[in-house]
Design a protein around this motif. Structure first.
Motif, mmCIF file in Angstrom:
data_model
loop_
_atom_site.group_PDB
_atom_site.id
_atom_site.type_symbol
_atom_site.label_atom_id
_atom_site.label_comp_id
_atom_site.label_asym_id
_atom_site.label_seq_id
_atom_site.Cartn_x
_atom_site.Cartn_y
_atom_site.Cartn_z
ATOM 1 N N VAL A 183 61.591 33.937 58.243
ATOM 2 C CA VAL A 183 61.073 33.891 56.773
ATOM 3 C C VAL A 183 59.882 33.862 56.245
ATOM 4 O O VAL A 183 59.221 32.524 56.375
ATOM 5 N N VAL A 184 59.330 34.634 55.484
ATOM 6 C CA VAL A 184 57.895 34.438 54.874
ATOM 7 C C VAL A 184 58.000 34.831 53.422
ATOM 8 O O VAL A 184 58.897 35.471 52.962
ATOM 9 N N GLU A 185 57.232 34.320 52.430
ATOM 10 C CA GLU A 185 57.003 34.613 51.084
ATOM 11 C C GLU A 185 56.092 35.558 51.066
ATOM 12 O O GLU A 185 54.758 35.262 51.531
ATOM 13 N N SER A 186 56.262 36.602 50.234
ATOM 14 C CA SER A 186 55.091 37.422 49.989
ATOM 15 C C SER A 186 54.002 36.814 48.899
ATOM 16 O O SER A 186 54.508 36.133 47.981
ATOM 17 N N VAL A 187 52.822 36.857 48.986
ATOM 18 C CA VAL A 187 51.950 36.221 48.114
ATOM 19 C C VAL A 187 51.333 37.278 46.990
ATOM 20 O O VAL A 187 50.742 38.366 47.507
ATOM 21 N N SER A 188 51.759 37.132 45.886
ATOM 22 C CA SER A 188 51.504 38.206 44.828
ATOM 23 C C SER A 188 50.249 37.982 44.254
ATOM 24 O O SER A 188 49.499 37.158 44.581
ATOM 25 N N HIS A 189 49.776 39.107 43.700
ATOM 26 C CA HIS A 189 48.465 39.188 42.889
ATOM 27 C C HIS A 189 48.576 38.921 41.443
ATOM 28 O O HIS A 189 49.714 39.101 41.015
ATOM 29 N N THR A 190 48.059 37.938 41.055
ATOM 30 C CA THR A 190 48.252 37.594 39.347
ATOM 31 C C THR A 190 46.692 37.503 38.739
ATOM 32 O O THR A 190 45.717 37.196 39.489
ATOM 33 N N THR A 191 46.626 37.939 37.434
ATOM 34 C CA THR A 191 45.478 37.534 36.733
ATOM 35 C C THR A 191 45.240 36.417 36.084
ATOM 36 O O THR A 191 44.351 36.003 35.426
ATOM 37 N N ARG A 192 46.398 35.350 35.965
ATOM 38 C CA ARG A 192 46.469 34.142 35.561
ATOM 39 C C ARG A 192 45.288 33.350 36.438
ATOM 40 O O ARG A 192 45.299 33.123 37.785
ATOM 41 N N PRO A 193 44.669 32.165 35.714
ATOM 42 C CA PRO A 193 43.840 31.383 36.489
ATOM 43 C C PRO A 193 44.772 30.282 37.363
ATOM 44 O O PRO A 193 45.916 29.953 36.961
ATOM 45 N N ALA A 213 49.271 39.207 34.333
ATOM 46 C CA ALA A 213 49.902 40.239 35.104
ATOM 47 C C ALA A 213 50.191 39.512 36.333
ATOM 48 O O ALA A 213 49.464 38.838 37.061
ATOM 49 N N TYR A 214 51.457 40.036 37.064
ATOM 50 C CA TYR A 214 51.895 39.829 38.526
ATOM 51 C C TYR A 214 52.192 40.832 39.171
ATOM 52 O O TYR A 214 52.883 41.847 38.439
ATOM 53 N N GLY A 215 51.878 41.090 40.533
ATOM 54 C CA GLY A 215 52.106 42.308 41.081
ATOM 55 C C GLY A 215 52.354 42.099 42.714
ATOM 56 O O GLY A 215 51.772 40.982 43.140
ATOM 57 N N THR A 216 53.434 42.970 43.251
ATOM 58 C CA THR A 216 53.418 42.721 44.460
ATOM 59 C C THR A 216 52.967 43.850 45.435
ATOM 60 O O THR A 216 53.223 44.800 45.242
ATOM 61 N N SER A 217 52.013 43.461 46.276
ATOM 62 C CA SER A 217 51.550 44.622 47.211
ATOM 63 C C SER A 217 52.491 45.251 48.134
ATOM 64 O O SER A 217 53.097 44.681 48.984
#
Length: 204
Positions: A30-40, A78-82
């Motif tokens: 099991v792994v966790e996907s690392v999301s992209h985000t614009t928050r600091p 904003a948050y997103g999953t590649s």
């Protein structure tokens, strides 16, 4: 065996980050996907480990190119999953957990109907407020804003496959581990890997 895509969602302060961390630590598939985000970044967060922290312009360009399986704006960021990252992990046989909200879950399940979903419920709204306050990540105004949205977030639990009440952390952890583990024993997932055994047992 191809990996399974999972979503674990909860209202803010619901404990999904801690539970997912336990699953990743205890289950080697099991792994966790690392999301992209614009928050600091918050104190202690590491770029590439907790999130990929990117500028708003970079995020917008990724949206335009269709890089994200899902993306959403939550509390002004904003948050997103590649999609490419997730698919590479699934092809390698790893189960991938996405730590996202119900909006992201709706987007992904529409595009990937085979996604499995888990929703974490707090034992009460008051317990949720205490958790949000104690973690010390947000000021009082933000805590109140999160609480105001908690009921709306919780109302989407009916859209999920599994529900866990996160009252006792150890009990909730065991529940999540059981869900993840049992899914790997489904015949349709493990049948190909077991063909040599089936042949040995005379099951052609």
């Amino acid at each position: 065996m191809r990996g399974q895509l999972w979503i674990v969602a909860a209202p803010s302060g619901g404990g999904k980050t801690s539970l997912i961390a336990q699953a990743v630590e205890r289950l080697d598939y099991v792994v966790e996907s690392v999301s992209h985000t614009t928050r600091p970044p918050r104190a202690g967060e590491i770029d590439g480990t907790h999130y990929h922290f990117v500028a708003a312009q970079v995020f917008a360009e990724m949206v335009e190119k269709g890089d994200f399986l899902e993306w959403a704006t939550v509390f002004d960021y904003a948050y997103g999953t590649s999609g490419k990252t997730v698919d590479a992990l699934l092809e390698s046989g790893l189960d991938v957990i996405l730590n996202i909200d119900w909006q992201g879950a709706q987007q992904i399940c529409a595009r990937r109907p085979d996604t499995r979903t888990v929703f974490l419920l707090p034992p009460s709204l008051e317990a949720l407020r205490v958790r949000l306050t104690k973690r010390g990540q947000d000021d009082l105004a933000v805590v109140e804003r999160r609480m105001a949205q908690a009921k709306e977030q919780i109302s989407h639990y009916k859209e999920f496959d599994y529900v866990i009440v996160n009252d006792d952390f150890d009990t909730a952890t065991q529940a999540l581990l059981a869900i993840l583990s049992s899914a790997r024993l489904e015949r349709k997932r493990c049948e190909d890997d077991l063909q040599p055994l089936f042949q040995q047992l005379g099951q052609h």
